[in-house]
Design a protein around this motif. Structure first.
Motif, PDB file in Angstrom:
ATOM      1  N   THR A   9     -19.620  -0.170  28.345  1.00 54.21           N
ATOM      2  CA  THR A   9     -20.165  -1.515  29.333  1.00 54.21           C
ATOM      3  C   THR A   9     -21.382  -1.942  29.146  1.00 54.21           C
ATOM      4  OG1 THR A   9     -18.460  -0.647  31.054  1.00 54.21           O
ATOM      5  CG2 THR A   9     -20.141  -2.039  31.636  1.00 54.21           C
ATOM      6  N   TYR A  10     -21.661  -3.078  28.768  1.00 56.47           N
ATOM      7  CA  TYR A  10     -22.868  -3.594  28.361  1.00 56.47           C
ATOM      8  C   TYR A  10     -23.492  -4.589  29.516  1.00 56.47           C
ATOM      9  CZ  TYR A  10     -21.721  -2.254  23.632  1.00 56.47           C
ATOM     10  OH  TYR A  10     -21.201  -1.458  22.581  1.00 56.47           O
ATOM     11  N   GLN A  11     -24.683  -4.584  29.814  1.00 52.81           N
ATOM     12  CA  GLN A  11     -25.149  -5.358  31.037  1.00 52.81           C
ATOM     13  C   GLN A  11     -26.554  -6.190  30.411  1.00 52.81           C
ATOM     14  OE1 GLN A  11     -25.464  -3.971  35.022  1.00 52.81           O
ATOM     15  NE2 GLN A  11     -27.710  -4.540  34.931  1.00 52.81           N
ATOM     16  N   MET A  12     -26.625  -7.278  30.871  1.00 50.72           N
ATOM     17  CA  MET A  12     -27.821  -8.080  30.977  1.00 50.72           C
ATOM     18  C   MET A  12     -28.258  -9.056  31.991  1.00 50.72           C
ATOM     19  SD  MET A  12     -29.087 -10.449  27.697  1.00 50.72           S
ATOM     20  CE  MET A  12     -29.611  -9.407  26.548  1.00 50.72           C
ATOM     21  N   SER A  13     -29.397  -9.106  32.558  1.00 47.53           N
ATOM     22  CA  SER A  13     -29.789  -9.910  33.828  1.00 47.53           C
ATOM     23  C   SER A  13     -30.640 -10.835  33.435  1.00 47.53           C
ATOM     24  CB  SER A  13     -30.209  -8.771  34.667  1.00 47.53           C
ATOM     25  OG  SER A  13     -29.466  -7.665  35.100  1.00 47.53           O
ATOM     26  N   PHE A  14     -30.560 -12.110  34.103  1.00 47.56           N
ATOM     27  CA  PHE A  14     -31.475 -13.196  33.928  1.00 47.56           C
ATOM     28  C   PHE A  14     -32.019 -13.612  35.160  1.00 47.56           C
ATOM     29  CE2 PHE A  14     -27.787 -13.103  30.957  1.00 47.56           C
ATOM     30  CZ  PHE A  14     -28.664 -13.398  29.667  1.00 47.56           C
ATOM     31  N   ARG A  15     -33.092 -14.125  35.196  1.00 50.88           N
ATOM     32  CA  ARG A  15     -33.970 -14.918  36.190  1.00 50.88           C
ATOM     33  C   ARG A  15     -34.155 -16.116  36.016  1.00 50.88           C
ATOM     34  NH1 ARG A  15     -39.151 -15.488  38.145  1.00 50.88           N
ATOM     35  NH2 ARG A  15     -39.216 -15.272  40.555  1.00 50.88           N
ATOM     36  N   ARG A  16     -33.431 -16.990  36.549  1.00 50.59           N
ATOM     37  CA  ARG A  16     -33.868 -18.805  36.284  1.00 50.59           C
ATOM     38  C   ARG A  16     -33.618 -18.873  34.741  1.00 50.59           C
ATOM     39  NH1 ARG A  16     -37.136 -17.865  40.631  1.00 50.59           N
ATOM     40  NH2 ARG A  16     -36.393 -18.755  42.443  1.00 50.59           N
ATOM     41  N   GLY A  17     -32.737 -18.294  34.079  1.00 51.10           N
ATOM     42  CA  GLY A  17     -32.510 -18.496  32.743  1.00 51.10           C
ATOM     43  C   GLY A  17     -33.265 -17.556  31.874  1.00 51.10           C
ATOM     44  N   GLU A  18     -34.094 -16.841  32.205  1.00 55.06           N
ATOM     45  CA  GLU A  18     -34.730 -15.994  31.496  1.00 55.06           C
ATOM     46  C   GLU A  18     -34.512 -14.409  31.190  1.00 55.06           C
ATOM     47  OE1 GLU A  18     -39.551 -14.834  30.461  1.00 55.06           O
ATOM     48  OE2 GLU A  18     -38.937 -15.679  32.590  1.00 55.06           O
ATOM     49  N   PRO A  19     -33.857 -13.835  30.206  1.00 54.66           N
ATOM     50  CA  PRO A  19     -33.549 -12.680  30.181  1.00 54.66           C
ATOM     51  C   PRO A  19     -34.641 -11.522  30.551  1.00 54.66           C
ATOM     52  CG  PRO A  19     -33.979 -13.329  27.710  1.00 54.66           C
ATOM     53  CD  PRO A  19     -34.068 -14.504  29.020  1.00 54.66           C
ATOM     54  N   GLY A  20     -34.302 -10.398  31.081  1.00 56.26           N
ATOM     55  CA  GLY A  20     -35.243  -9.424  31.604  1.00 56.26           C
ATOM     56  C   GLY A  20     -34.448  -8.245  32.312  1.00 56.26           C
ATOM     57  N   LYS A  21     -35.458  -7.377  33.094  1.00 52.63           N
ATOM     58  CA  LYS A  21     -34.744  -6.455  33.914  1.00 52.63           C
ATOM     59  C   LYS A  21     -35.323  -6.412  35.341  1.00 52.63           C
ATOM     60  CE  LYS A  21     -33.868  -2.722  30.623  1.00 52.63           C
ATOM     61  NZ  LYS A  21     -34.161  -1.283  30.364  1.00 52.63           N
ATOM     62  N   PHE A  22     -34.472  -6.541  36.386  1.00 48.32           N
ATOM     63  CA  PHE A  22     -34.795  -6.300  37.733  1.00 48.32           C
ATOM     64  C   PHE A  22     -34.882  -4.788  38.034  1.00 48.32           C
ATOM     65  CE2 PHE A  22     -32.698 -10.519  37.600  1.00 48.32           C
ATOM     66  CZ  PHE A  22     -33.808 -11.055  38.420  1.00 48.32           C
ATOM     67  N   ALA A  23     -35.798  -4.618  38.705  1.00 42.74           N
ATOM     68  CA  ALA A  23     -35.999  -3.034  39.207  1.00 42.74           C
ATOM     69  C   ALA A  23     -35.509  -3.002  40.634  1.00 42.74           C
ATOM     70  CB  ALA A  23     -37.697  -2.988  39.515  1.00 42.74           C
ATOM     71  N   ASP A  24     -34.045  -2.795  40.489  1.00 40.21           N
ATOM     72  CA  ASP A  24     -33.436  -2.675  41.828  1.00 40.21           C
ATOM     73  C   ASP A  24     -33.258  -1.185  42.315  1.00 40.21           C
ATOM     74  OD1 ASP A  24     -32.388  -5.542  42.232  1.00 40.21           O
ATOM     75  OD2 ASP A  24     -31.016  -5.076  40.488  1.00 40.21           O
ATOM     76  N   LYS A  25     -33.501  -0.897  43.648  1.00 43.32           N
ATOM     77  CA  LYS A  25     -33.493   0.429  44.115  1.00 43.32           C
ATOM     78  C   LYS A  25     -32.131   0.788  44.551  1.00 43.32           C
ATOM     79  CE  LYS A  25     -38.210   0.404  45.936  1.00 43.32           C
ATOM     80  NZ  LYS A  25     -38.830   0.302  47.196  1.00 43.32           N
ATOM     81  N   SER A  26     -31.234   0.074  44.973  1.00 43.32           N
ATOM     82  CA  SER A  26     -29.880   0.123  45.268  1.00 43.32           C
ATOM     83  C   SER A  26     -29.073  -0.962  45.229  1.00 43.32           C
ATOM     84  CB  SER A  26     -29.686   0.831  46.900  1.00 43.32           C
ATOM     85  OG  SER A  26     -30.465  -0.191  47.842  1.00 43.32           O
ATOM     86  N   THR A  27     -29.337  -2.048  46.199  1.00 46.51           N
ATOM     87  CA  THR A  27     -28.525  -3.148  45.931  1.00 46.51           C
ATOM     88  C   THR A  27     -29.154  -4.374  45.219  1.00 46.51           C
ATOM     89  OG1 THR A  27     -28.091  -2.805  48.390  1.00 46.51           O
ATOM     90  CG2 THR A  27     -27.467  -5.073  47.642  1.00 46.51           C
ATOM     91  N   PRO A  28     -28.516  -4.919  44.392  1.00 48.76           N
ATOM     92  CA  PRO A  28     -29.107  -5.974  43.455  1.00 48.76           C
ATOM     93  C   PRO A  28     -29.347  -7.268  44.424  1.00 48.76           C
ATOM     94  CG  PRO A  28     -26.630  -5.791  43.213  1.00 48.76           C
ATOM     95  CD  PRO A  28     -27.035  -4.799  44.231  1.00 48.76           C
TER      96      PRO A  28
END
Length: 702
Positions: free
Chosen positions: A142-161
Motif C-alpha cells: 500500500t503506497y501513500q502520498m499527500s498534497f497540500r493545495r497541489g504541493e506534495p509533502g508530508k502531514f504531521a498527523d497525530k491521530s485523525t488526518p
C-alpha cells in the motif's frame, strides 16, 4: 481629455505555471466555486474510478462523506501506476495529481473508452483541495502520498488526518511512501480530500441527493457495478440527519432497467433495446517521440446502445451519455437519435396513412417525443466535448452512426410481424398521429379569444350553461352529473360567475384509452373545449377560461367513481390545472336534520356530511333534550335537493365547502384507478385476494 500614457511591455505579462493556473482561475476548470463546482470536483474523482470499471477492471466503488467535511472515494480497480514516468522522473501517482493534461486516456491503450479525456480531473481537484491523501494498493503493498493545495509533502498527523496539521513539503525529491501491505491480488485506489475553503464559497456543500442520483445512474449504465454511498455528516435535512446513512446501488439489467425506472406512466410499448456499432476516421494531432505535433488519421469505433419505450402520457424523458458521462445538453449523438426517430415515423405513417387516418399533415419531432422515455449511450475513444464540464458531445461522425443504428432497428420494431410486437407498433403509431392531430388542433384554436359565451361561438357545446362574467379569476365551472342535477343547479347558481356543464354518467376511462379515443369521446372533448386551454403537452394553464373547475357529483359510490374518472382525465391531460390548485370537489351534504325548537322560534335546519357526523349530532341533541323531525332526509343525489338547499350547502360561496385537489391527491386517485380499472390485471387480482379476508358480506348491496 487625453488618456495618460502607460508603459506596457513583456515584464507586465504573467505566466501561470502548473496548478497555479487552476487556483487562479478555478471557474475555467470546474465551472463555478459554489456547490455546483464542489460537486464537479467529486464527479472528476468518481469518474476515474468508473472508467476503471468501464474498462472491466473494477467492480466496486465506495463514496463516503465524512463528518469533518472531507470526502473519500475507494475503488478496486488496477490502482494508479506507482512506477516512474520516464519524461518527468516522477511516480505515476505524483504525475496524475500534479501535472495538467497527464493521464492514461490520451490514446495510450489503457482505456478504449472513458469519461475522462482531458487529463486535468485529478490534478484540478488536488489544486483546489487544502489536503488530499491518496493510497494505492499494488503488488502486495500500500503506497501513500499527500498534497497540500497541489504541493506534495508530508502531514504531521497525530491521530485523525486534518488539513490543519503541520505540513512539510518535499524539497529535494518526492517520496511515494509504503505504509502497509496489501493482500495478494488486491488492487485499488483510495482518495480522500478536503475542499479548499479559500477557493469555494462558504455555503458550498456536497449534495447527498445529487450524489445518490449520479450513483444510481452509473450503476444502471454499467451492469454489475456495485456503488456504495455513505453519509456520516449528520447534516440537517438529509437521510443521515440522525445517524450514518448508507445506500447501495447495483443494477444488472442495464439501461433497459434504467428506462423502466425513469418512466412514470403506463406503457404503450415494452422497453425496446437497439444496439449497433460502426467505425469512422478522425484527423487528430499526435505527438511524436520528439514532442512535435503532427496530424494523423486514426480509426475509431463507436458503440451505440439505446433503450426506449413509449407511455400513455405526453412528458418526454431522454437521458444521453458518452462513455457513461451524462450529457444533459445533448450533442451530436442526441441529434442523430432524434433525426432517426422523425425519419422512421414519417415513413411508417406515410405507408399506413389510410389505416391511421393521418391525412396529408406531417409529424414533427415533438409528436414523436411525446410520452417517450429513452436512454441513449455511446462509447468511443477520445470523444470531443465542448468544455471541461463535458455537457455537450461535439464529435461530428457520431450523429450519422447513431442515426443509422436507430433507423435500422426502429424500422424493424415498427414492421415486426409477431402479434405482440405488431400490436405495440400499431399503438405507438396511433399515439404519434393523435399527438400530431392534437398539436394542429391547438394551433388552429390558439388565437381564439379566451372568454366567449355559448351565444358568441358555435364551438362551445350546446349543453354548456355559461356565466355572464368575463373575469377569469372569479368565474367557476361546475361539472354536474346528469340533466336532473343540471336543472336544480341552474336555479341554484349565481349566473354572474358560475357556469354549468353536465356530463352523461361516467366518462371514458382514459387510463386505458388511447389519446385518439380520448379526443373522440364526446364528454372528454366537451370538457377540454369548455376549459379552453388545450390538452396534453400543449395545455396552457394561463389560457383556462375559468378560475375554478368544480366537480359536483352525488355523495355516493357512483359519484366517487365519476370524480376519480374526472381526476384521471385532469391529471393525465390537464395536469398544470391541478398543479395550479384550480380543480376542486364540491362537498354536498348526505342528510338534512330539522331540529324542533320550542315556542314560536322557527325550526333549525342542520346538514351533515357523513354517517359519523349525523350520529354525533343526534347524540348531542339527545343529551340536550332537544327533538328533531322524523324521518331524517337522506339525499341520494343532487337532483333530490331543492334549488335553495343546493345553493346554501354546495354552491353559495358564503356557506359552501370545497375540497381543493392537490397533485398528491390526483396521483393517489390515478394509482387507485390504475389498480382497480387499469389494463394490468395481475395487481388487481393480488389486491382482491389480499382484501378478501376483511370483506364484510353484509355490506354488499345485492
Amino acid at each position: 481629455m487625453t488618456p495618460t500614457k502607460s508603459e506596457y511591455n513583456a515584464r507586465h505579462l504573467s505566466v501561470l505555471e502548473g496548478l497555479e493556473a487552476v487556483r487562479k482561475r478555478p471557474g475555467m476548470y470546474i465551472g463555478s466555486t459554489d456547490s455546483r463546482g464542489l460537486m464537479h470536483c467529486l464527479w472528476e474523482i468518481i469518474d476515474n474510478s468508473v472508467d476503471e470499471a468501464l474498462a472491466g477492471y473494477g467492480h466496486q466503488i465506495t463514496v463516503v462523506l465524512h463528518k469533518d467535511g472531507c470526502v473519500e472515494v475507494h475503488d478496486d480497480g488496477r490502482g494508479i501506476p506507482i512506477d516512474k514516468e520516464p519524461r518527468t522522473g516522477l511516480s505515476g501517482v505524483e504525475v496524475v495529481f500534479t501535472k495538467l493534461h497527464a493521464g492514461g486516456k490520451f490514446g495510450g491503450g489503457s482505456y478504449t473508452a472513458s469519461g475522462g479525456l482531458h487529463g486535468v480531473g485529478a490534478s484540478v481537484v488536488n489544486a483546489l483541495s487544502s489536503r488530499l491523501d491518496v493510497q494505492v494498493d499494488r503488488g502486495g503493498k500500500t503506497y501513500q502520498m499527500s498534497f497540500r493545495r497541489g504541493e506534495p509533502g508530508k502531514f504531521a498527523d497525530k491521530s485523525t488526518p486534518s488539513p490543519e496539521a503541520p505540513f512539510e513539503p518535499f524539497v529535494s525529491g518526492s517520496e511515494l511512501e509504503v505504509v502497509g501491505k496489501a493482500r495478494r491480488g488486491v488492487t485499488g485506489t483510495r482518495i480522500r480530500y478536503w475542499a479548499d475553503r479559500q477557493i469555494f464559497t462558504p455555503d458550498a456543500q456536497f449534495s447527498y441527493d445529487e450524489l445518490v442520483t449520479r450513483a444510481r445512474t452509473t450503476a444502471f449504465l454499467i451492469p454489475g457495478l456495485r456503488i456504495t454511498v455513505r453519509d456520516e455528516r449528520r447534516a440537517p435535512g438529509t437521510p443521515g440527519e440522525f445517524e450514518s446513512h448508507e445506500e447501495v446501488f447495483q443494477h444488472d439489467g442495464g439501461i433497459s432497467e434504467f428506462a423502466e425506472f425513469l418512466a412514470t406512466d403506463d406503457s404503450v410499448t415494452d422497453v425496446w433495446r437497439f444496439q449497433g456499432e460502426a467505425s469512422f476516421t478522425e484527423t487528430v494531432p499526435v505527438l511524436d517521440d520528439g514532442g512535435h505535433s503532427r496530424l494523423q488519421e486514426v480509426e475509431r469505433d463507436c458503440e451505440v446502445d439505446v433503450a426506449l419505450r413509449w407511455g400513455i402520457g405526453y412528458d418526454t424523458t431522454v437521458r444521453t451519455f458518452v462513455n457513461i458521462i451524462a450529457t444533459p445538453k445533448g450533442g451530436t449523438h442526441q441529434t442523430g437519435f432524434e433525426q432517426a426517430l422523425v425519419k422512421v415515423f414519417r415513413k411508417q405513417i406515410e405507408a399506413n396513412s389510410r389505416r391511421l387516418k393521418a391525412g396529408n399533415d406531417k409529424i414533427d419531432k415533438d409528436d414523436v417525443l411525446a410520452g417517450l422515455t429513452a436512454v441513449l449511450t455511446v462509447r468511443l475513444a477520445e470523444p470531443q466535448f465542448e468544455g471541461q464540464t463535458k455537457e455537450i458531445l461535439g464529435t461530428p461522425a457520431v450523429r450519422q452512426i447513431v442515426s443509422k443504428v436507430v433507423e435500422k432497428e426502429l424500422t424493424k420494431a415498427l414492421t415486426a410481424t409477431k402479434r405482440d410486437q405488431k400490436n405495440q407498433a400499431n399503438a405507438v403509431l396511433e399515439k404519434v398521429v393523435a399527438e400530431m392531430k392534437s398539436r394542429i388542433s391547438a394551433r388552429l384554436h390558439k388565437e381564439t379569444q379566451r372568454r366567449k359565451n355559448a351565444l358568441e361561438t358555435s364551438s362551445m357545446p350546446t349543453k354548456l350553461v355559461e356565466c355572464r362574467s368575463t373575469d377569469v379569476e372569479k368565474s367557476e365551472l361546475f361539472i354536474v352529473e346528469g340533466d336532473s342535477a343540471l336543472g336544480t343547479a341552474r336555479l341554484a347558481r349565481d349566473s354572474e360567475y358560475q357556469a354549468l356543464l353536465p356530463i352523461r354518467g361516467k366518462i371514458l376511462n382514459v387510463q386505458k384509452a388511447s389519446v385518439t379515443d380520448m379526443l373522440a369521446n364526446a364528454e372528454c372533448a366537451a370538457l377540454i373545449q369548455v376549459i379552453g386551454a388545450g390538452s396534453g403537452r400543449t395545455f396552457d394553464v394561463d389560457a383556462a377560461r375559468y378560475g375554478k373547475v368544480v366537480m359536483m357529483t352525488d355523495a355516493d359510490v357512483d359519484g366517487a367513481h365519476i370524480r376519480t374518472l374526472l381526476l384521471t382525465l385532469f391529471y393525465r391531460y390537464m395536469r398544470p390545472l391541478v398543479e395550479a390548485g384550480k380543480v376542486y370537489a364540491a362537498v354536498p351534504p348526505l342528510h338534512r336534520v330539522e331540529i324542533v325548537n320550542r315556542g314560536s322560534k322557527p325550526n333549525e335546519m342542520v346538514y351533515t356530511y357523513s354517517e359519523r357526523e349525523l350520529h354525533t349530532l343526534l347524540t348531542r341533541l339527545e343529551a340536550e333534550g332537544r327533538g328533531y323531525k322524523e324521518p331524517i332526509q337522506r339525499y341520494k343525489g343532487l337532483g333530490e335537493m331543492d334549488a335553495d338547499q343546493l345553493a346554501e350547502t354546495t354552491m353559495d360561496i358564503r356557506h359552501r365547502m370545497l375540497r381543493r385537489v392537490t397533485v398528491e391527491g390526483a396521483e393517489a386517485a390515478e394509482r387507485a384507478f390504475s389498480l382497480l380499472m387499469g389494463s394490468d390485471v395481475a395487481p388487481r387480482k393480488d389486491f382482491i385476494i389480499a382484501g378478501a379476508a376483511t370483506l364484510d358480506a353484509e355490506q354488499i348491496d345485492a
